[in-house]
Design a protein around this motif. Structure first.
Motif, PDB file in Angstrom:
ATOM      1  N   UNK A  80     -11.207  10.691  -0.321  1.00  0.00           N
ATOM      2  CA  UNK A  80     -11.275   9.249  -0.566  1.00  0.00           C
ATOM      3  C   UNK A  80     -11.822   8.922  -1.952  1.00  0.00           C
ATOM      4  N   UNK A  97     -11.985   8.122  -5.553  1.00  0.00           N
ATOM      5  CA  UNK A  97     -10.960   7.828  -6.550  1.00  0.00           C
ATOM      6  C   UNK A  97     -11.199   8.668  -7.811  1.00  0.00           C
ATOM      7  N   UNK A 136      -3.589  12.407   0.935  1.00  0.00           N
ATOM      8  CA  UNK A 136      -4.741  11.596   1.289  1.00  0.00           C
ATOM      9  C   UNK A 136      -5.057  11.726   2.773  1.00  0.00           C
ATOM     10  N   UNK A 143      -6.938   9.453   5.369  1.00  0.00           N
ATOM     11  CA  UNK A 143      -7.564   8.140   5.504  1.00  0.00           C
ATOM     12  C   UNK A 143      -8.252   8.036   6.853  1.00  0.00           C
ATOM     13  N   UNK A 144      -9.542   7.837   6.814  1.00  0.00           N
ATOM     14  CA  UNK A 144     -10.255   7.613   8.071  1.00  0.00           C
ATOM     15  C   UNK A 144     -10.005   6.185   8.513  1.00  0.00           C
ATOM     16  N   UNK A 159     -13.598   2.027   1.023  1.00  0.00           N
ATOM     17  CA  UNK A 159     -13.005   1.665  -0.259  1.00  0.00           C
ATOM     18  C   UNK A 159     -11.561   2.140  -0.322  1.00  0.00           C
ATOM     19  N   UNK A 160     -11.335   3.372   0.116  1.00  0.00           N
ATOM     20  CA  UNK A 160      -9.985   3.922   0.076  1.00  0.00           C
ATOM     21  C   UNK A 160      -9.048   3.076   0.942  1.00  0.00           C
ATOM     22  N   UNK A 161      -9.548   2.653   2.117  1.00  0.00           N
ATOM     23  CA  UNK A 161      -8.720   1.810   2.999  1.00  0.00           C
ATOM     24  C   UNK A 161      -8.379   0.494   2.314  1.00  0.00           C
ATOM     25  N   UNK A 198      -5.825   0.903  -0.452  1.00  0.00           N
ATOM     26  CA  UNK A 198      -4.502   1.066   0.151  1.00  0.00           C
ATOM     27  C   UNK A 198      -3.945  -0.284   0.598  1.00  0.00           C
ATOM     28  N   UNK A 203      -2.773  -2.382  -2.245  1.00  0.00           N
ATOM     29  CA  UNK A 203      -1.512  -1.841  -2.768  1.00  0.00           C
ATOM     30  C   UNK A 203      -0.341  -2.247  -1.868  1.00  0.00           C
TER      31      UNK A 203
END
Lengths: 346, 354, 337
Positions: A271, A273, A285, A287-288, B205-207, B210, B213
């Motif tokens: 996760x 960046x 990736x 993704x949780x 943050x990653x979620x 995504x 986007x």
């Protein structure tokens, strides 16, 4: 396992342990109702075992609610543990009183995240950095002022700024003031709780470099608490990944970042960046789903099972033990990733 | 984001101009200590369907810029000049009421801390309904149905019941999702995300990145992503503007900025951050000194006091303010170093150490 | 939520109990500790001309020699179920909320208190409406136009309003509005609301304005401070970013946040005020609780003073209870806890 020491890794001890923690627990009670009975507890820290070796940097990393900051406050005895022991230089300090702790405060110091609120705005820099001398009743050679100015110089501040106030400094400089204060009495162990996360990127690097220089120069031992996996990789010798009050994985830096074994560690790393646009498409990736559950009512058995893509029935019923799967690499998972290929098990 | 690098450098689509164009923007705040020149001559543009990342440290003027575009500066407090053209309409010259009617409808914003950005006394649904009904003449019932639909689209589970929850009953990630739902409720053409993930955990943050986007593809809006984190812009941005002391230091496609940066400040930012994707370096390469005061901005190049290569400019950096000029292929750099030298320094001195 | 209500209720009851014990002690225990004999206490009940024997008999009849907790028990019992009082010649039943008899008028205190409370409540409620509306309006405008002429003028007037004593402004108001210009009835006029609402309002206009002036000033300053703080909150920026008209931003988002702390202070002020607005009542010659207390103190009329004290405590406790409950209505975060 290929390795013989499957217990707590006593054989791969390279240096003496400065601090050891066993079965460390901290629950904050939640009171409710007319009689304010304790109905639940925030299980901030729930059974930690680890050791900090002389001269190393051990990082505690994890997301909010994982208990890393509480652990830091327990190590410096700003909180009293609910259970378990903390041993510093062979002495049990888990339940020492305020007065008994005072002499030890010279040896164990803490650096805080917020360089703005941890300095008294009404005191000059000289007074702030010199405070530990007064509190401990120590008279340094050549007087307090000279000692303080030497500290300021050590952390890269102008010693002539002795009489200035915190508000006259930038964020990075204030963090340096905080560091100078902790260094005053030549501590052995410094617990740094997110020391760079409130700083700008360019300033972060300055402070990280400073901490590394000081470690070398003064033979310091760090417990570095952070959420930023990139910074943690840069500063640490060993890393403990925490999730909901437990250590899920603890390993030497290289081992952890090259072969993350706990699915949570893998997801966490995936996760982060990275400043490279090529990774956008190339990277696989993981993704949780959702957020970290509440530490008030953590999931049973393996606490990560609610968000884990590998979870099986056993993860919901049986808590995995933190066992050594590689040299200097312990993991608490029923289905670890990146297992060493030649596993002579069974 | 399937466009190849080649196509992307010629980013201005013929026929339709960029959706947002900022030209020579200046935002000055008069204070007792002097005029704070938060933004001092900034130009950039964003097209529909594209993401512009604005990167800078605190005090670089990135948030002040976004607040100016939204018209959120207090009347009288800020002196704004230049042009902000939203689909051709100049927002600097427009009346406050005209800008208000565009706000939320054609341009929307999400903020850093979703907990403090939502009113604690009103339910999440209530706040989305309000945002929708300001610009759409619909009944409360229709607006509520729309709010539930928006919550569903941003991935809130059980939106029918969660619509009535209060912000404090949401988790951090859910709150930011709800903020996004609120911002997108009127289907704006421009979305400004000001440090949208800074207050969130890494996995969350990653979620959220995504989600932004995916939604951008769906809504085809222009997105401005403001952040201090180069990693975050690398995830999302098509183009990147690096800001320093209220001005653009470098502008280019994401590839240009990350693979061939030409401004010493951009090098400094890249050298300051430890990277997970490279071998661990022994030492970070920080930028010396601290960001300048915006009241007394250094004469000449504002970055010159911190620049390691300032001596190579023959004194120009200390006297003459560099303009953001095209260094080829729509890659703009504000630096007095000759381009050949910049390319050489990057290739020989900086890149190998990252 | 229910647990919250119950906890607040218990707290209120506890508060009243403590106040009653303290009040009781001040009037009955402290004098004894200070050396006043049982006869000394009793002598106040029988008048100056009574013989030593009558005093002694009274002391015995009133039970001043009993242990203090027995006396408190009797006092508490009087409040809840009433008390039979031996007046010597005849026996009298003092009905349920029995707070004893006035030494001076020989009348039971409670019914008198109720009458007086109507006056004070009318005064406080009317003034409260004026000061809340006026104070908040001025405070909001001041905050929105911080530093403007209006703001500076309003805050100067507010400072004056806080500093001027009510008995002075009251007298000035009476002199001009009532006696010079005849716009308001003279002091001491009170018409019950049930009799004629218009006359009721007309008669109370001057005291309302006088009292409200003092509080408006305070509320304007508090509202201004609260508004300045909330208008700087992130959620206000969000509300603006949605494109809400500024009016809605201020009222729906700003004011709602700024009012919560005011609620606490209002509860306390209002509770205290209906326990007796001593100065205003005196200035306008209104027969309210404040004046009743003053009369009681002047005449050394213990039961009166005690009655007012207990009633005032009850009002403050009630007002606080209402505020706590309103808090839960206003702020969903309180409800959750």
């Amino acid at each position: 396992m290929a390795l013989t020491e499957t217990t707590s890794g006593t054989a791969d001890r390279e240096a003496a342990d400065l601090l050891t923690v066993s079965g460390l627990v901290k629950h904050f009670p939640i009171r409710k109702g007319v009689l304010q009975r304790q109905v639940a507890a925030v299980q901030a820290v729930d059974g930690l075992d680890f050791a900090v070796r002389q001269g190393e940097t051990l990082s505690l990393v994890g997301e909010s609610g994982c208990g890393k900051s509480t652990t830091g406050r327990l190590l410096t005895r700003l909180e009293e543990p609910t259970a378990g022991t903390i041993t510093f230089e062979g002495r049990d300090i888990s339940h020492l009183s305020e007065g008994q702790m005072r002499p030890l405060r010279r040896d164990i110091q803490m650096i805080f995240q917020d360089p703005y609120s941890s300095l008294n705005p009404r005191h000059t820099v000289g007074k702030i950095v010199g405070a530990p001398y007064r509190l401990q009743g120590v008279e340094p050679e050549g007087g307090v002022k000279k000692a303080v100015q030497a500290q300021l110089e050590l952390v890269g501040l102008n010693p002539e700024h002795y009489n200035r106030y915190p508000h006259e400094f930038s964020g990075g400089q204030r963090q340096r003031i905080g560091i100078a204060r902790t260094l005053a009495l030549k501590p052995k162990l410094i617990v740094a709780d997110e020391p760079v996360s409130a700083l700008d990127v360019s300033i972060q690097a300055q402070v990280v470099n400073l901490l590394e220089d000081l470690q070398e120069e003064l033979d310091l031992t760090y417990v570095f608490i952070a959420h930023d996996l990139s910074v943690v990789r840069h500063v640490s010798d060993r890393v403990a990944v925490m999730y909901l009050g437990k250590i899920v994985e603890i390993a030497d830096r290289e081992s952890l970042y090259s072969f993350p074994m706990h699915p949570y560690t893998v997801a966490l790393m995936s996760a982060v960046p990275v400043p490279d646009t090529r990774r956008r498409t190339q990277r696989e990736r993981i993704r949780l789903q959702g957020d970290v559950p509440s530490p008030i009512n953590p999931p049973p058995a393996c606490r990560f099972h609610t968000r884990c893509w590998k979870a099986q029935e056993v993860c919901r019923t049986e808590e995995p033990a933190l066992v050594q799967l590689r040299r200097g690499h312990r993991v608490a998972c029923h289905f670890p990733e990146n297992l060493p290929l030649a596993s002579p098990e069974a | 984001m399937t466009i190849t690098t080649d196509e992307r450098t010629h980013w201005s689509t013929p026929g339709a101009g960029p959706f947002l164009q900022v030209k020579d923007l200046q935002v000055h705040f008069p204070t007792d200590d002097g005029v704070v020149k938060s933004v001092d001559g900034l130009s950039f543009s964003v097209e529909r369907g594209k993401t512009l990342g604005i990167v800078g440290e605190s005090g670089s003027g990135k948030s002040v810029t976004s607040m100016s575009v939204m018209g959120l500066h207090k009347a009288g407090a800020a002196k704004i000049s230049g042009q902000i053209l939203l689909d051709g309409q100049d927002l600097v010259a427009a009346s406050r009421e005209e800008v208000r009617q565009l706000r939320g409808k054609r341009m929307a914003m999400i903020f850093q801390d979703p907990l403090s950005a939502m009113h604690p006394y009103y339910s999440v649904g209530n706040q989305i309904i309000e945002a929708y009904r300001v610009h759409n003449d619909v009944s409360k019932k229709q607006a509520r149905a729309h709010a539930i639909e928006m919550l569903d689209r941003v991935g809130i589970p059980e939106p029918h019941s969660r619509v009535d929850s209060y912000p404090h009953q949401y988790s951090g990630g859910m709150r930011q999702r709800a903020m996004i739902a609120m911002a997108l409720s009127c289907d704006p053409d421009l979305l400004i995300a000001d440090e949208p993930t800074t207050a969130l955990d890494v996995t969350v943050q990653a979620q959220i990145l995504d989600l932004i986007r995916d939604l951008q593809k769906e809504f085809n809006s222009a997105v401005i992503l403001i952040t201090h984190d180069l990693g975050v812009v690398a995830e999302l941005a098509d183009h990147i503007l690096v800001m320093y002391a209220g001005r653009g230091a470098e502008y280019g496609s994401a590839e240009q900025i990350f693979n061939d940066p030409e401004h010493p400040y951009t090098w400094g930012l890249l050298g300051s951050m430890p990277r997970m994707d490279r071998d661990r370096t022994e030492r970070l390469m920080p930028i010396k000194g601290t960001p300048p005061s915006l009241i007394n901005v250094p004469v000449g190049c504002a970055f010159s006091p911190r620049c390691a290569f300032e001596a190579n400019t023959g004194g120009r950096a200390r006297t003459e303010r560099p303009e953001l000029l095209d260094a080829g292929q729509a890659h703009l750099v504000a630096c007095h170093l000759p381009q050949a030298q910049r390319l050489q320094i990057w290739r020989d001195e900086i890149a190998p150490k990252l | 939520m229910l647990a919250y209500v119950i906890r607040r209720l218990i707290a209120a009851v506890g508060l009243l109990f403590v106040v009653s014990v303290i009040t009781f002690s001040i009037f009955y225990l402290v004098p004894r500790l200070a050396g006043v004999s049982a006869e000394g206490l009793a002598s106040r009940y029988v008048g100056r001309t009574a013989t030593a024997a009558t005093v002694a008999a009274t002391a015995r009849r009133m039970g001043f020699d009993d242990p203090i907790y027995v006396q408190y028990g009797r006092f508490a019992k009087g409040i809840f179920v009433g008390e039979d009082i031996d007046l010597g010649a005849e026996k009298d039943h003092c009905p349920a909320p029995c707070l004893g008899y006035s030494f001076v008028t020989k009348q039971p205190v409670f019914p008198e208190l109720v009458d007086r409370a109507k006056v004070t409540f009318s005064l406080a409620a009317g003034a409260a409406v004026i000061w809340v509306v006026f104070g908040i309006a001025v405070g909001v405008l001041s905050a929105l136009r911080r530093g403007s002429l209006f703001d500076r003028a309003a805050m100067t007037v507010a400072l004056a309003g806080v500093s001027l004593p009510v008995f002075w402004t009251g007298l000035i108001a009476l002199t001009f509005f009532s006696y010079r210009w005849g716009l308001a009835p003279p002091g001491g006029t009170f018409v019950p609301f049930t009799q004629n609402p218009l006359s009721w309002a007309h008669a109370l206009m001057l005291p309302w304005i006088t009292l409200a002036l003092l509080f408006s000033a305070q509320y304007a300053r508090l509202t201004r401070a609260g508004m300045l703080e909330t208008m700087g909150e992130d959620y206000i920026r969000t509300a603006r970013a949605k494109g809400l008209p500024e009016r809605k931003v201020v009222v729906k988002h700003g004011l709602r946040g700024a009012l919560t702390p005011l609620l606490t202070i209002f509860g306390l002020d209002f509770g205290l005020l209906i326990g007796g607005a001593v100065l205003t009542e005196s200035a306008f010659g209104l027969n309210g609780l404040g004046k009743y207390a003053v009369d009681g103190i002047r005449g050394n009329d213990l039961p009166k003073v005690m009655g007012v004290t207990l009633l005032a405590a009850l009002f403050v406790a009630l007002a606080n209870l209402v505020v706590d409950l309103l808090y839960a209505v206003v702020d969903p975060r309180v409800r959750a806890k």
